[in-house]
Design an enzyme around this catalytic site. Structure first.
Site: not given
Ligand code: PLP
Length: 400
Positions: A190, A218, A249
């Protein structure tokens, strides 16, 4: 302790954070997410969001959300096991399972909750969890909370992973009871935008009898056939026990999910505490996610991914190669420009903000100390002109 004394203590703690250039605060955005956003009456170009395909404010998702509100109302009323298991949640899980070509899926209120609930449901103090050094905080927190023995392998280092797996074999046998070894990694990291060697990790976990969980937060919507993710791209779908992802995302909605076998999902329904003890997602979010899953699998979705990769290529050509960030030229919408020093990262980000660009300065504890960076993120919704302008400005900001 009096209230004022408590607040005085907190104020001292805040000062200490500020002194290290690590203080964070919220910036209020007065518009929807998109390539252009409004902040304090100013229009800014947004290179900070994970809305990689421009879906967060897409009419298709907005319509689906509105319809879900009309059909199901605003709140879900209860946790799923109580009375909140609405048709829209079931539809979403069928859509996720079908998209990922897996037997079953379970949705959570966030990706964070998915990690916390899932790891806690399958590991306890008799088990061993092995994680990549750079996995997301949700996985780290989950691993700590469940009380399992935690081992960390060097980022993407297969030799280190193998050494730990060898050790785990011995540790398991010594204690004479059947304990589980869970390996967790991210397919796309991330904060660095690099990729895990999934094929090799799958080989290793099979060799040592471990279970693998891959966080595709991602990658979902972006890589693999129709955007199914890196697991699909690497052809290891049938060998990864637990797939995790977020709907917040590239999918432009909100919520998290797990997919895997029917048995895994049934166990999570029973044992994942963040699922059992939390109110079901709002219908609007689940419906938006269903609409996004449909969209990413259409021709338009395909075009969106092409646009995104054109923008990424443009930025790599104009910034990464030019600024000696060549080593980190990657085909990924996460494009970190490493600065190192926390104070300087803030100065460069502030400079860009003054020029009309929103880019976050990412610092400890999100990344290691001394590894501060601008985390530039690209979207299919950016025009080529916006990407070119921004690329030139970021070079100017780095020089100054
Ligand atoms: C953003 C993210 C999460 C958490 O997801 P949310 O839906 O924002 O709580 C988990 N793992 C990774 C790698 C992330 O980037």
């Amino acid at each position: 302790m009096g209230l004022s004394e408590f607040n005085q203590q907190l104020s001292t703690e805040l000062d200490a954070i500020r002194q290290k250039n690590l203080l964070r605060f919220l910036r209020r955005i007065d518009s929807p997410q998109g390539p252009k956003i409004e902040m304090n009456g100013r229009s800014l170009l947004n290179f900070s969001s994970n809305d990689y395909l421009g879906l967060a404010n897409h009419p298709h998702l907005v319509e689906a959300s509105l319809k879900a509100i009309r059909d199901y109302g605003c709140g879900s009323g209860a946790a799923r096991l109580v009375s909140g298991s609405l048709k829209v949640h079931h539809d979403l899980e069928e859509a996720i399972a079908s998209f990922k070509q897996m037997p079953a899926a379970l949705s959570f209120s966030t990706g964070y909750a998915a990690a916390l609930g899932t790891i806690g449901a399958i590991c306890d103090k008799d088990d061993i969890i092995v994680i990549d050094k750079l996995v997301h905080a949700s996985v780290v927190d989950a691993a700590r909370l469940c009380g399992a023995k935690l081992r960390i392998f060097k980022h993407n280092d297969l030799n280190d992973l193998e050494d730990i797996l060898k050790w785990s074999l011995a540790a398991r046998n010594n204690e004479g009871k059947s304990s589980r070894v869970l390996v967790v990694t991210e397919s796309v990291f991330s904060m660095d935008g690099d990729f895990a060697p999934l094929r090799e990790i799958v080989e290793l976990k099979d060799k040592y009898g471990a279970v693998l969980m891959v966080d595709e937060a991602h990658a979902t919507g972006i890589y693999g056939t129709l955007g199914r993710g890196c697991i699909d791209q690497h052809g290891v779908r049938e060998r990864v026990e637990i797939q995790m992802g977020t709907l917040g995302k590239a999918l432009g909605a909100s919520g998290g999910f797990i997919c895997g076998s029917r048995e895994l999902i049934d166990l999570l329904i029973n044992h994942a505490r963040s699922f059992v003890f939390s109110t079901a997602s709002v219908p609007a979010a689940s419906a938006a996610a269903i609409a996004a899953l449909q969209w990413v699998q259409t021709e338009e979705g395909e075009k969106g991914r092409s646009r995104l990769f054109e923008n990424i290529h443009q930025f790599n050509e104009l910034v990464k190669r030019e600024t000696g960030n060549e080593a980190s030229v990657r085909n990924c919408p996460i494009l970190p420009v490493i600065i190192g020093d926390e104070a300087r990262a803030i100065v460069v980000a502030e400079r860009l903000l003054n020029w009309g660009y929103l880019v976050p300065a990412i610092r400890y504890p999100t990344v290691a100390r001394g590894k501060a960076r601008l985390r530039v993120t690209m979207s299919a919704a950016h025009s080529t002109e916006q990407v070119v302008d921004f690329s030139l400005e970021i070079r100017r900001a780095l020089r100054g």
